[in-house]
Scaffold this motif. Structure first.
Motif, PDB file in Angstrom:
ATOM      1  N   PRO A 181       0.801  -1.225   0.000  1.00 29.61           N
ATOM      2  CA  PRO A 181       0.000   0.000   0.000  1.00 29.61           C
ATOM      3  C   PRO A 181       0.832   1.273   0.000  1.00 29.61           C
ATOM      4  O   PRO A 181       0.355   2.321  -0.432  1.00 29.61           O
ATOM      5  N   LYS A 182       2.089   1.196   0.444  1.00 31.07           N
ATOM      6  CA  LYS A 182       2.931   2.392   0.458  1.00 31.07           C
ATOM      7  C   LYS A 182       3.130   2.967  -0.938  1.00 31.07           C
ATOM      8  O   LYS A 182       3.394   4.160  -1.090  1.00 31.07           O
ATOM      9  N   GLN A 190       0.910   3.428  -3.141  1.00 28.99           N
ATOM     10  CA  GLN A 190      -0.249   4.130  -3.674  1.00 28.99           C
ATOM     11  C   GLN A 190      -0.754   5.248  -2.779  1.00 28.99           C
ATOM     12  O   GLN A 190      -1.777   5.864  -3.078  1.00 28.99           O
ATOM     13  N   TYR A 191      -0.047   5.532  -1.680  1.00 29.97           N
ATOM     14  CA  TYR A 191      -0.470   6.620  -0.809  1.00 29.97           C
ATOM     15  C   TYR A 191      -0.050   7.974  -1.369  1.00 29.97           C
ATOM     16  O   TYR A 191       1.046   8.140  -1.901  1.00 29.97           O
ATOM     17  N   ASN A 226      -0.954  10.799   0.758  1.00 26.42           N
ATOM     18  CA  ASN A 226      -1.006  11.644   1.944  1.00 26.42           C
ATOM     19  C   ASN A 226      -0.378  10.924   3.128  1.00 26.42           C
ATOM     20  O   ASN A 226      -0.109   9.723   3.066  1.00 26.42           O
ATOM     21  N   THR A 269      -4.613   9.222   7.483  1.00 27.96           N
ATOM     22  CA  THR A 269      -5.632   8.334   6.932  1.00 27.96           C
ATOM     23  C   THR A 269      -6.845   9.069   6.384  1.00 27.96           C
ATOM     24  O   THR A 269      -7.358   8.720   5.315  1.00 27.96           O
ATOM     25  N   GLU A 313      -6.094  10.608   3.117  1.00 27.75           N
ATOM     26  CA  GLU A 313      -5.921   9.591   2.081  1.00 27.75           C
ATOM     27  C   GLU A 313      -7.274   9.144   1.522  1.00 27.75           C
ATOM     28  O   GLU A 313      -7.426   8.957   0.312  1.00 27.75           O
ATOM     29  N   ILE A 319      -0.151   7.658   8.654  1.00 31.65           N
ATOM     30  CA  ILE A 319       0.072   6.442   7.872  1.00 31.65           C
ATOM     31  C   ILE A 319       1.271   5.674   8.419  1.00 31.65           C
ATOM     32  O   ILE A 319       1.294   4.440   8.431  1.00 31.65           O
ATOM     33  N   LYS A 328      -2.763  -0.460   6.948  1.00 29.84           N
ATOM     34  CA  LYS A 328      -2.448   0.287   5.721  1.00 29.84           C
ATOM     35  C   LYS A 328      -3.214  -0.280   4.532  1.00 29.84           C
ATOM     36  O   LYS A 328      -3.735   0.476   3.705  1.00 29.84           O
ATOM     37  N   ALA A 358      -5.971   1.545   2.131  1.00 26.94           N
ATOM     38  CA  ALA A 358      -5.793   1.578   0.678  1.00 26.94           C
ATOM     39  C   ALA A 358      -7.032   1.035  -0.025  1.00 26.94           C
ATOM     40  O   ALA A 358      -7.474   1.587  -1.042  1.00 26.94           O
TER      41      ALA A 358
END
Length: 379
Positions: free
Chosen positions: A100-101, A103-104, A106, A109, A112, A148, A156, A160
Motif C-alpha cells: 500500500p505504500k 499508492q499513498y 497523503n 488516513t 488519504e 500512515i 495500511k 488503501a
C-alpha cells in the motif's frame, strides 16, 4: 461457494498481448476472455505468468505508465486500453496493490480517503460525507486522523482498499493484496471484498494465496507464460485434486490439511542439538524512537546453520527485529553479540544480508562473498 449469474460483460479482451518496452519476451500473449458485471474472478499462476500485467491493462496503468507494445484489444466498460486516457479510468476502476505504500498520496488516513474525491473536484461537504460513510462501512472509524507511518501492514492495506472504493468504482482490481498481511488482516480484507461484491462491484483479484477467498470467487483464470492456459468455474476449481493444483504451481484451497501435516512433522521432528551460538541478544529493545519503543525482547540466541521463523501479527516487530539484527536499525536498548562479543550495527551489517518484502527497497551489503560467507541471513 459463490456462483454468480452475471449481466453483460464489463471486461472483454480479444487476443490481447503486451510486451514491455526494452523486453523481447511478451508478458501477455493472445488472451481472450470476458468478465461479467458483479463477478469476482481470481487470476492465478506462478510468479511472472502475466497476472500483474493483465491487471495493469484493466486499470489503465499499461501502457500509460508502463510503456510497451500492445496487440489485440482490452475493453473495460467503454474504455479501450491504449486509447483511453488514464484520467478516464479513475471513476471506473479502483486499484489495490501488494504494497500500500506505493499508492499513498497523503500522510494521514482521513486525507488519504478524501484524496480521490478531491482529485475529481468533488464539493467539500460531499467529500466529508463520503469519508464518514466509508469509515463506518468498513469499520475504520478508529483509524481516522492517524499517521500512515503509525499503522500496521494490515491497517495500511484496509485504508488503501477503502480509498480505492471512494468514487464508487464499477471494477476493483487487487494485485496480491495479502502478500504482507497476517491471518487477522486477511480476514478483514476478505470481509471488505465481500461487502463490495454484495454491492455489485466487479472484483478482479491476482493472488497466490487461494484459501482465504474461495467462498467469494465465481471463476478462476490460470495464466502460464503470459497465456490464459485454463479457466474454471468455482465448482470445477473445487473439484481439482491436490495433485492437479501442485502440478500447476498453485497453493492449497483450504488450510486444514496443511496444518495437520505440519503438526505431524513437528511431532516427529527429533533434530540435532543446537550448534554454537552465532548471535545472542541481551535486553534487546526494538523500535524507531525511544519515545515509542515497540518492545523489549526476552534474551535469545541463534545458532550457526539454524533456521528460525519469526511469527506474529502485523506491527508486532518482526521486520524491526530483522532490520536490527542486520544493523540497519540501532537497538533502543540492550545489545547484540556475535560470537559472544558485543557487535555494533556496522559490524552486524557486514556479517548479514537482508531480503526485503519489496524488492524496490532492496539493500545488500556483500562484504565480499556475502551469500557464501555470512553465517546468517534474514528474509
Amino acid at each position: 461457494m459463490a456462483e454468480n449469474n452475471t449481466n453483460a460483460p464489463l471486461i472483454e479482451t480479444s487476443a490481447v498481448g503486451f510486451t514491455y518496452q526494452g523486453s523481447e519476451t511478451p508478458a501477455l500473449q493472445d488472451v481472450t476472455l470476458s468478465i461479467g458485471s458483479g463477478e469476482c474472478v481470481l487470476l492465478c499462476g506462478k510468479s511472472g505468468c502475466g497476472k500483474t500485467t493483465f491487471t495493469r491493462l484493466l486499470n489503465g496503468l499499461a501502457p500509460a505508465f508502463f510503456p510497451g507494445r500492445m496487440l489485440g484489444s482490452c475493453r473495460v466498460g467503454d474504455l479501450l486500453a491504449g486509447t483511453a486516457a488514464i484520467e478516464e479510468y479513475v471513476p471506473l476502476v479502483g486499484s489495490v496493490f501488494q504494497n500500500p505504500k506505493t499508492q499513498y498520496f497523503n500522510v494521514d488516513t482521513t486525507a488519504e480517503l478524501a484524496f480521490p474525491c478531491e482529485n475529481v473536484g468533488m464539493p467539500s461537504a460531499e467529500i466529508r460525507s463520503r469519508v464518514q460513510d466509508c469509515a463506518r462501512r468498513f469499520g475504520l472509524t478508529g483509524l481516522m486522523d492517524r499517521s500512515i507511518f503509525c499503522l500496521s501492514g494490515g491497517e495500511k492495506q484496509r485504508i488503501a482498499f477503502a480509498a480505492a472504493s471512494m468514487l464508487g468504482p464499477r471494477l476493483l482490481v487487487l494485485d496480491e493484496p495479502t502478500s504482507n498481511l497476517d491471518a487477522g488482516a486477511i480476514v478483514q480484507l476478505h470481509d471488505m471484498i465481500a461487502a463490495m461484491k454484495e454491492a455489485g462491484v466487479t472484483i478482479v483479484l491476482a493472488e497466490h494465496r487461494l484459501a482465504w477467498i474461495t467462498d467469494q470467487a465465481d471463476r478462476y483464470f490460470f495464466f502460464e507464460e503470459g497465456r490464459l492456459a485454463a479457466q474454471w468455474t468455482a465448482a470445477a476449481f473445487a473439484a481439482l485434486t491436490a495433485k492437479a493444483l501442485t502440478a500447476r504451481g498453485l497453493r492449497a484451497r483450504e488450510l486444514a490439511t496443511c496444518r495437520a501435516r505440519l503438526r505431524e512433522k513437528s511431532a516427529a521432528f527429533n533434530g540435532p542439538a543446537p550448534a554454537q551460538a552465532a548471535i545472542q541478544s541481551k535486553g534487546l529493545t526494538l523500535g524507531y524512537s525511544k519515545r515509542s519503543p515497540i518492545r523489549t525482547l526476552p534474551d535469545f540466541s541463534l545458532a550457526y546453520g539454524e533456521i528460525v521463523g519469526l511469527m506474529g501479527h502485523n506491527g508486532i516487530g518482526k521486520s524491526t527485529l530483522a532490520r536490527t539484527l542486520c544493523g540497519l536499525l540501532k537497538p533502543l536498548g540492550g545489545q547484540i553479540l556475535w560470537d559472544s562479543a558485543p557487535a555494533k550495527p556496522r559490524s552486524c551489517t557486514s556479517r548479514s544480508f537482508l531480503v526485503m518484502q519489496d524488492v524496490n527497497y532492496q539493500r545488500q551489503r556483500a562484504g565480499g562473498s556475502a551469500a557464501g560467507r555470512c553465517p546468517t541471513g534474514t528474509l
